[in-house]
Design a protein around this motif. Structure first.
Motif, PDB file in Angstrom:
ATOM      1  N   THR A 280       0.843  -1.198   0.000  1.00 51.99           N
ATOM      2  CA  THR A 280       0.000   0.000   0.000  1.00 51.99           C
ATOM      3  C   THR A 280       0.879   1.248   0.000  1.00 51.99           C
ATOM      4  O   THR A 280       2.065   1.196   0.345  1.00 51.99           O
ATOM      5  CB  THR A 280      -0.916   0.023   1.233  1.00 51.99           C
ATOM      6  N   LYS A 281       0.271   2.346  -0.383  1.00 51.90           N
ATOM      7  CA  LYS A 281       0.986   3.623  -0.395  1.00 51.90           C
ATOM      8  C   LYS A 281       1.335   4.042   1.025  1.00 51.90           C
ATOM      9  O   LYS A 281       0.549   3.855   1.947  1.00 51.90           O
ATOM     10  CB  LYS A 281       0.145   4.714  -1.054  1.00 51.90           C
ATOM     11  N   LYS A 282       2.501   4.622   1.159  1.00 47.36           N
ATOM     12  CA  LYS A 282       2.962   5.121   2.451  1.00 47.36           C
ATOM     13  C   LYS A 282       2.520   6.578   2.581  1.00 47.36           C
ATOM     14  O   LYS A 282       2.538   7.332   1.603  1.00 47.36           O
ATOM     15  CB  LYS A 282       4.482   5.039   2.527  1.00 47.36           C
TER      16      LYS A 282
ATOM     17  N   ASN B  20      10.618  12.853   6.840  1.00 49.05           N
ATOM     18  CA  ASN B  20      11.734  11.904   6.776  1.00 49.05           C
ATOM     19  C   ASN B  20      11.892  11.289   5.392  1.00 49.05           C
ATOM     20  O   ASN B  20      12.977  10.857   5.022  1.00 49.05           O
ATOM     21  CB  ASN B  20      11.568  10.794   7.814  1.00 49.05           C
ATOM     22  N   ASP B  21      10.809  11.226   4.628  1.00 50.96           N
ATOM     23  CA  ASP B  21      10.856  10.645   3.283  1.00 50.96           C
ATOM     24  C   ASP B  21      11.460  11.600   2.261  1.00 50.96           C
ATOM     25  O   ASP B  21      11.719  11.202   1.137  1.00 50.96           O
ATOM     26  CB  ASP B  21       9.440  10.262   2.825  1.00 50.96           C
ATOM     27  N   LEU B  22      11.670  12.842   2.651  1.00 50.41           N
ATOM     28  CA  LEU B  22      12.143  13.844   1.699  1.00 50.41           C
ATOM     29  C   LEU B  22      13.660  13.835   1.528  1.00 50.41           C
ATOM     30  O   LEU B  22      14.190  14.522   0.663  1.00 50.41           O
ATOM     31  CB  LEU B  22      11.681  15.242   2.125  1.00 50.41           C
TER      32      LEU B  22
ATOM     33  N   GLY C   7       4.558  13.213  -2.929  1.00 47.58           N
ATOM     34  CA  GLY C   7       5.431  12.103  -3.306  1.00 47.58           C
ATOM     35  C   GLY C   7       5.076  11.521  -4.663  1.00 47.58           C
ATOM     36  O   GLY C   7       4.125  11.934  -5.318  1.00 47.58           O
ATOM     37  N   ASN C   8       5.841  10.521  -5.059  1.00 45.52           N
ATOM     38  CA  ASN C   8       5.542   9.829  -6.318  1.00 45.52           C
ATOM     39  C   ASN C   8       4.386   8.854  -6.103  1.00 45.52           C
ATOM     40  O   ASN C   8       3.682   8.930  -5.092  1.00 45.52           O
ATOM     41  CB  ASN C   8       6.808   9.139  -6.849  1.00 45.52           C
ATOM     42  N   GLU C   9       4.221   7.902  -7.019  1.00 49.75           N
ATOM     43  CA  GLU C   9       3.072   6.989  -6.969  1.00 49.75           C
ATOM     44  C   GLU C   9       3.070   6.068  -5.744  1.00 49.75           C
ATOM     45  O   GLU C   9       2.072   5.405  -5.461  1.00 49.75           O
ATOM     46  CB  GLU C   9       2.995   6.149  -8.257  1.00 49.75           C
ATOM     47  N   ASN C  10       4.153   6.024  -4.999  1.00 49.32           N
ATOM     48  CA  ASN C  10       4.241   5.153  -3.824  1.00 49.32           C
ATOM     49  C   ASN C  10       3.792   5.840  -2.531  1.00 49.32           C
ATOM     50  O   ASN C  10       3.816   5.222  -1.478  1.00 49.32           O
ATOM     51  CB  ASN C  10       5.674   4.636  -3.646  1.00 49.32           C
TER      52      ASN C  10
END
Length: 170
Positions: A16-18, A23-25, A76-79
């Motif tokens: 699934t998408k996060k 922190n993801d940046l 974000g991207n598709e994730n």
């Protein structure tokens, strides 16, 4: 195994998408920016954006002197799902300019010459009006008189250099 009659049933593995977090940046930055006024729009930008990420800016242009908070909404991207909002300050500071009253001379009894000035340092941008006023010290006898120069514009730090008006003998 020869003792069993085995039936295999495949399963489903779901990713699934996060939810996007700061922190993801990674190395993404949205830093304050300071610019000297030059009559053009200024803006700051996000740097280090991961591949496939997008950014939408709000309140991120400034032309005149002052500061304001700009917003960058990173998606974000598709994730990923959601956005991360980053804030930074964009500031425009005053341009420095020096105005000098031109020296003038006339012969006693003649008409006064028009008072003029020039920009001796810095630059006045576009059609900016510095609201310049030139005034000559009162007097019509032979001698020297001060030409004062004043003005104002919120986008400039103006230095004024007075001039001299000389009246010579007829």
């Amino acid at each position: 195994n020869d003792n069993y009659d085995i039936t295999f049933v495949n399963g489903t593995y779901t990713i699934t998408k996060k939810t996007l977090t700061e922190n993801d940046l990674g190395k993404t930055k949205f830093e304050d920016g300071s610019f000297v006024y030059d009559g053009t729009k200024k803006q700051i930008e996000v740097t280090g954006l991961p591949e496939g990420f997008t950014v939408e800016y709000e309140n991120n242009t400034k032309t005149n002197v002052g500061s304001k908070e700009a917003t960058a909404k990173v998606k974000g991207n598709e994730n990923y799902t959601g956005t991360v909002t980053l804030k930074a300050t964009i500031e425009v500071t005053k341009a420095k300019v020096e105005l000098t009253a031109d020296d003038k001379t006339k012969v006693y009894g003649e008409e006064d010459e028009a008072l003029t000035y020039k920009v001796t340092s810095g630059e006045v941008y576009g059609t900016d009006d510095l609201n310049v006023n030139l005034n000559r010290e009162v007097g019509e006898n032979v001698g020297t008189y001060t030409i004062t120069i004043t003005g104002t514009n919120d986008n400039y730090d103006i230095t004024f250099v007075n001039g001299t008006y000389t009246i010579t003998k007829k």
